[in-house]
Design an enzyme around this catalytic site. Structure first.
Site, PDB file in Angstrom:
ATOM      1  N   GLN A  97      -7.970  41.793 -12.386  1.00  0.00           N
ATOM      2  CA  GLN A  97      -7.851  41.516 -13.819  1.00  0.00           C
ATOM      3  C   GLN A  97      -8.183  40.073 -14.153  1.00  0.00           C
ATOM      4  OE1 GLN A  97      -3.674  43.820 -13.835  1.00  0.00           O
ATOM      5  NE2 GLN A  97      -4.279  43.077 -15.846  1.00  0.00           N
ATOM      6  N   HIS A  98      -8.391  39.795 -15.437  1.00  0.00           N
ATOM      7  CA  HIS A  98      -8.378  38.468 -16.058  1.00  0.00           C
ATOM      8  C   HIS A  98      -9.576  37.560 -15.774  1.00  0.00           C
ATOM      9  CE1 HIS A  98      -4.190  39.587 -16.504  1.00  0.00           C
ATOM     10  NE2 HIS A  98      -3.910  39.386 -15.256  1.00  0.00           N
ATOM     11  N   ASP A 257      -7.311  46.584 -11.905  1.00  0.00           N
ATOM     12  CA  ASP A 257      -6.923  47.204 -10.638  1.00  0.00           C
ATOM     13  C   ASP A 257      -5.505  47.760 -10.670  1.00  0.00           C
ATOM     14  OD1 ASP A 257      -6.559  44.067  -8.737  1.00  0.00           O
ATOM     15  OD2 ASP A 257      -5.751  44.686 -10.671  1.00  0.00           O
TER      16      ASP A 257
END
Ligand SMILES: Nc1ncnc2c1ncn2[C@@H]1O[C@H](COP(=O)(O)OP(=O)(O)O)[C@@H](O)[C@H]1O
Ligand SMILES: O=C(CO)[C@@H](O)[C@H](O)COP(=O)(O)O
Length: 503
Positions: A97-98, A257
């Site tokens: 992520q991110h 994920d």
């Protein structure tokens, strides 16, 4: 590049029909699960390593490397499964992520991606928090803009690489960068979007106030589809040629994920709610699918891939930190002695939960009698304590507090690479005092992505697909008596050190 299923994967039966590919593009590597659509059998798992660069808190990867790793892992998986490319009926990507991916008009990266564990944007995170106040961010997004969040990385780029930011024609997350490479469609899902700090899970769209605050034009971002199992498009001829797959097969929207792991475990709107999960990987995460979105600092109120919420706590120092200590001591990772006395807070990369981005590792209680095994044990205990501390915050925030609802009896599902380790499992049992379920499936992120691909092919809800594959089945371990002496010893060190030594 390993291309055989990890231990404990679902029965690797023979292929009975079409297959789908679920991709897990995470911090350290890409894994491609080749899955039989009808039975959910994991036929093979292709792998390809990533390179993460950076020092002093910087953590970056060239997004083109992720694309090359995806192609390599898919080829490895098909080769190992003995499945012809023509049997592949769909594909989906779940990604770390991110991460901030900045592209030019041709879709080429203008800069290495700043990853979720890059703490360089801590000053920008602090400034954004002060701008709106913690409560303001929690009300709008359910998430505090800590250094992991995409919006803080964008602020860092604007301040440190203004020409790159000005040249940006598109801003992507790792998973939707790869999805767009597959099908040519810019699209993301609520789950991964909710980790940007630009998206309002309450309103189901990007928040104009937050975009304005960070000088972000919504046109640069991927539009948000209703769910990760929706169809983003079909594999383009160019991508098909690069991957050796049939052009025209459905490509799912995909997700982050942790959201994919939740789908794989059958957690979500159409499945189990409020069942806590602990994931021991590069990051240590705790999450549960929920109908409610908490608004507390240490629990991110993310969305799930299927329209529920996925409140999540995340630590920065999990398996890599313990591996580093084992390497320094010259010990095999299983040579740890637990409950030995020293306390080691392995915050080698700073720490996210608690929010101590400038922290470093801290050791106390070292004596002449201390053994190297006890030092390694202390690293496990420090890492697991920090993850379980986040779990307590999650359970309280989602009103799943053991005292309130007697969820002490609710088993913890333990997943991620660390769940394959005897010492990790034993440390979680000792410090949690809770029953554990160890799913047989060892790659829940990739398998969850495969369920998203199955959903894009069949139109069936992805959690229903994963539940029909029974991926969440596993071995149950009864609770051990909680080691409160060790817990209190670590807690008192963190309490004493959080400001003066770890701030
Ligand atoms: N058998 C094992 N015993 C203990 N730890 C393991 C084992 N296998 C993998 N790991 C740990 O799992 C980590 C990778 O976990 P994984 O969840 O695949 O990573 P990621 O977070 O990148 O997805 C590695 O850093 C390694 O330390
Ligand atoms: O930042 C988070 C969750 O908020 C991390 O969980 C990343 O999504 C990285 O995942 P792994 O590489 O550890 O799987």
């Amino acid at each position: 590049m390993t291309s055989s299923p990890g231990p404990g994967g679902p029965a690797s039966g023979g292929r009975t029909g079409p297959v789908v590919i679920g991709v897990d593009s995470s911090t350290q590597s890409t894994k491609a699960a080749v899955v039989d659509v009808d039975s959910g059998a994991l036929l093979a798992l292709g792998r390809a390593p990533h390179t993460v660069t950076g020092t002093d808190g910087a953590r970056r990867t060239d997004p083109e490397l992720w694309w090359r790793a995806l192609a390599s892992a898919v080829a490895d998986g098909l080769r190992s499964a003995g499945v012809p490319a023509r049997a592949v009926s769909g594909i989906a990507v779940a990604g770390q992520q991110h991460g901030l991916v900045v592209l030019d008009r041709a879709g080429r990266p203008l800069h290495d991606a700043l990853l979720w564990n890059d703490t360089g944007s801590a000053p920008q995170a602090r400034a954004l928090t002060e701008e709106l106040g913690a409560d303001g961010w929690l009300a709008r997004t359910g998430v505090l803009p800590v250094a992991s969040m995409t919006a803080t990385k964008w602020q860092w780029l604007r301040e440190h690489e203004p020409r790159v930011a000005e040249a940006a024609a598109a801003v992507r997350l790792p998973h939707d960068f790869l999805t767009e490479r597959l099908c040519g469609t810019a699209v993301t899902d609520p789950g991964d979007a909710s980790g940007t700090c630009w998206y309002s899970t309450a309103d189901g769209g990007y928040d104009p106030v937050l975009l304005e605050l960070t000088g972000m034009d919504e046109k640069l971002l991927s539009p948000v589809a209703p769910g990760g199992g929706d169809r983003a498009g079909v594999l383009t001829a160019a991508a098909a040629a690069e991957l050796g797959l049939p052009a025209g097969i459905p490509v799912a929207v995909g997700t982050g994920d942790n959201m994919a792991a939740a789908v794989g475990l059958g957690l979500g709107r159409a499945g189990l709610l409020d069942h806590p999960v602990v994931s021991l990987g590069t990051s240590g995460t705790v999450f549960a699918a929920s109908r409610t979105r908490p608004a507390v600092p240490e629990v991110a109120g993310f969305a799930s891939a299927d329209g529920a919420y996925l409140p999540l706590g995340c630590t920065l120092n999990c398996t890599l930190a313990v591996d580093k200590v084992a390497q320094l001591l010259g010990l095999d990772r299983e040579r740890a002695e637990l409950g030995g006395g020293p306390v080691l807070l392995p915050y080698l990369d700073g720490e996210r939960t608690p929010d101590l981005p400038h922290a470093t590792g801290l050791l106390t209680g070292l004596r002449h009698a201390t053994t190297s095994g006890q030092l390694l044990g202390a690293a496990y205990e420090g890492a697991v304590f920090t993850v379980l501390r986040a779990l307590d915050a999650l359970l309280a925030a989602c009103r799943l507090d053991p005292a309130a609802q007697d969820t002490a009896a609710l088993p913890l599902r333990l997943v991620g690479g660390g769940a394959r380790g005897r010492t990790w499992v034993e440390t979680v049992r000792r410090l949690s005092g809770r029953p554990l379920v160890l799913p047989e499936a060892t790659e829940l992120v990739a398998l969850g992505a495969a369920a998203l691909a199955g959903s894009a092919v069949s139109g069936t809800d992805p959690v229903t697909v994963a539940t029909s594959w029974n991926l969440g089945r596993g071995r149950e371990l009864p609770p051990l008596e909680r080691d409160m002496e060790t817990w209190r010893r670590i807690d008192s060190v963190l309490d004493a050190a959080a400001g003066p030594l770890l701030g």
